[in-house]
Design an enzyme around this catalytic site. Sequence first.
Site, PDB file in Angstrom:
ATOM      1  N   CYS A  70       7.123   3.984  15.349  1.00  0.00           N
ATOM      2  CA  CYS A  70       6.402   3.629  14.126  1.00  0.00           C
ATOM      3  C   CYS A  70       5.763   2.265  14.357  1.00  0.00           C
ATOM      4  O   CYS A  70       6.470   1.282  14.585  1.00  0.00           O
ATOM      5  CB  CYS A  70       7.415   3.596  12.984  1.00  0.00           C
ATOM      6  SG  CYS A  70       6.732   3.034  11.438  1.00  0.00           S
ATOM      7  N   CYS A  85       0.563  -7.041   4.160  1.00  0.00           N
ATOM      8  CA  CYS A  85      -0.205  -5.939   3.583  1.00  0.00           C
ATOM      9  C   CYS A  85      -0.646  -6.329   2.187  1.00  0.00           C
ATOM     10  O   CYS A  85       0.098  -6.982   1.456  1.00  0.00           O
ATOM     11  CB  CYS A  85       0.662  -4.675   3.527  1.00  0.00           C
ATOM     12  SG  CYS A  85      -0.214  -3.233   2.899  1.00  0.00           S
ATOM     13  N   CYS A 129       7.701  -1.378  -1.844  1.00  0.00           N
ATOM     14  CA  CYS A 129       7.622  -1.580  -0.396  1.00  0.00           C
ATOM     15  C   CYS A 129       7.871  -3.046  -0.029  1.00  0.00           C
ATOM     16  O   CYS A 129       7.319  -3.954  -0.651  1.00  0.00           O
ATOM     17  CB  CYS A 129       6.246  -1.143   0.092  1.00  0.00           C
ATOM     18  SG  CYS A 129       6.000  -1.379   1.852  1.00  0.00           S
ATOM     19  N   CYS A 131      10.007  -0.733   5.945  1.00  0.00           N
ATOM     20  CA  CYS A 131       8.831  -1.442   6.462  1.00  0.00           C
ATOM     21  C   CYS A 131       8.841  -2.876   5.958  1.00  0.00           C
ATOM     22  O   CYS A 131       8.904  -3.110   4.754  1.00  0.00           O
ATOM     23  CB  CYS A 131       7.551  -0.804   5.942  1.00  0.00           C
ATOM     24  SG  CYS A 131       7.465   0.944   6.180  1.00  0.00           S
TER      25      CYS A 131
HETATM   26  N1  SAH Z   1       0.071   1.797   4.259  1.00  0.00           N
HETATM   27  C1  SAH Z   1       0.356   3.067   4.837  1.00  0.00           C
HETATM   28  C2  SAH Z   1       1.309   3.038   5.998  1.00  0.00           C
HETATM   29  C3  SAH Z   1       2.514   2.163   5.901  1.00  0.00           C
HETATM   30  S1  SAH Z   1       3.805   2.657   4.803  1.00  0.00           S
HETATM   31  C4  SAH Z   1       0.803   4.042   3.766  1.00  0.00           C
HETATM   32  O1  SAH Z   1       0.899   3.657   2.616  1.00  0.00           O
HETATM   33  O2  SAH Z   1       1.001   5.205   4.073  1.00  0.00           O
HETATM   34  C5  SAH Z   1       4.487   4.089   5.527  1.00  0.00           C
HETATM   35  C6  SAH Z   1       5.292   4.959   4.559  1.00  0.00           C
HETATM   36  O3  SAH Z   1       6.542   4.332   4.249  1.00  0.00           O
HETATM   37  C7  SAH Z   1       4.578   5.159   3.253  1.00  0.00           C
HETATM   38  O4  SAH Z   1       4.706   6.479   2.815  1.00  0.00           O
HETATM   39  C8  SAH Z   1       5.322   4.204   2.353  1.00  0.00           C
HETATM   40  O5  SAH Z   1       5.147   4.533   1.028  1.00  0.00           O
HETATM   41  C9  SAH Z   1       6.743   4.355   2.859  1.00  0.00           C
HETATM   42  N2  SAH Z   1       7.678   3.293   2.481  1.00  0.00           N
HETATM   43  C10 SAH Z   1       7.421   2.015   2.165  1.00  0.00           C
HETATM   44  N3  SAH Z   1       8.546   1.362   1.847  1.00  0.00           N
HETATM   45  C11 SAH Z   1       9.546   2.247   1.961  1.00  0.00           C
HETATM   46  C12 SAH Z   1      10.956   2.175   1.749  1.00  0.00           C
HETATM   47  N4  SAH Z   1      11.532   1.056   1.382  1.00  0.00           N
HETATM   48  N5  SAH Z   1      11.686   3.306   1.964  1.00  0.00           N
HETATM   49  C13 SAH Z   1      11.098   4.448   2.367  1.00  0.00           C
HETATM   50  N6  SAH Z   1       9.781   4.575   2.584  1.00  0.00           N
HETATM   51  C14 SAH Z   1       9.011   3.496   2.368  1.00  0.00           C
END
Ligand code: SAH
Length: 333
Positions: A88, A95, A102, A319
């Site tokens: 990943c 961001c 997130c 993330c």
């Molecule tokens: N900005 C992009 C890619 C990065 S986030 C996007 O939004 O898709 C990648 C994935 O992880 C996204 O589906 C996001 O919503 C999810 N994500 C973010 N924080 C998370 C968390 N704490 N637990 C599980 N998934 C999470």
Amino acid sequence: MQEHGQKPYRARQLFSWIYKKRADSFRMMSDLPASLIETLEKEFILMPLKEIDRQTARDGTVKFLFEMTDGSSVEAVLMHFHFGDSLCVSSQIGCNMGCTFCASGLLKKQRDLTSGEMTGEVMYVQKMLDETGGRVDNIVIMGTGEPFDNYENVMRFCSTVNSDHGLAIGARHITISTCGIVPKIDAFAAGHYQFNLAISLHAPNDELRRKLMPVDRAYPLDELMASLKRYSTDNHRRITFEYILLAGVNDTDAHAKELADLIRGMNAYVNLIPYNQVDENGYRTADEKKALHFYDILMKNGVKATLRSKHGEDIDAACGQLRAKHEKAKNSE
Ligand code: SAH
């Protein structure tokens, strides 16, 4: 190469040294002329990052924290699946999308990563795996950052790792995940790329989605779904919808039915993701029974779904979590 007054075959030699022989220095590129090696050493670096922290979970998931040459840091996570190893990668430093659940958004975007830096994340981990004969089989651009807010660099990165002269990772083993930036989904569709597209949906209606994901204000669901339908039809590609189950927020039967209504008929499936809790925001993950029930409702209502198992639960796997922790420590020094 040509802009450096070099013949095109030099580029092939260079790619072979970098990606096939995994050279650690320009000096060892023995079939390049000394003058070219000198220029390369002066103007380029082979590894644009270094590892400054690593956490390994009981299930083997490894989270890396890398420092870039300008001192900023990014994360990458290596996960082991039955279908191979997935990496990943992060696409930006911080961001700006501001999704409320997130951890990445805890730190605002400082800058985009270059395609070379993203490739560096993969090369670093690939070199580590070389020691045991392993391979980065899959790449998911799901680390920190919004890939479609850094479109050109991300597409260049995907082409490099996908190229036969590069790491030759098949396009269908590379997944770009976006929160739903419609004009870039349209551009991606027009490019007829073979990379996989995943959409972070997380809510079946604008009212709720807006609370979780500010991007929904700019690109509401009707525009997003219309763009995805065009992409899917024109490219004959299946779309993955990511849906984190947040206890009491988006996990009721009514949400499942509404989600099914939104997606039914599309060439798509829903990936239900357990939430990695982040201390700073108070969201909780839905329990397993609830997740299975949600899954059943989707399937009964004609929408394919998968329930993702948790990875790296005992480390800061969400993330941006590891990086946020480091930045906090740095600021309190
Ligand atoms: N900005 C992009 C890619 C990065 S986030 C996007 O939004 O898709 C990648 C994935 O992880 C996204 O589906 C996001 O919503 C999810 N994500 C973010 N924080 C998370 C968390 N704490 N637990 C599980 N998934 C999470």
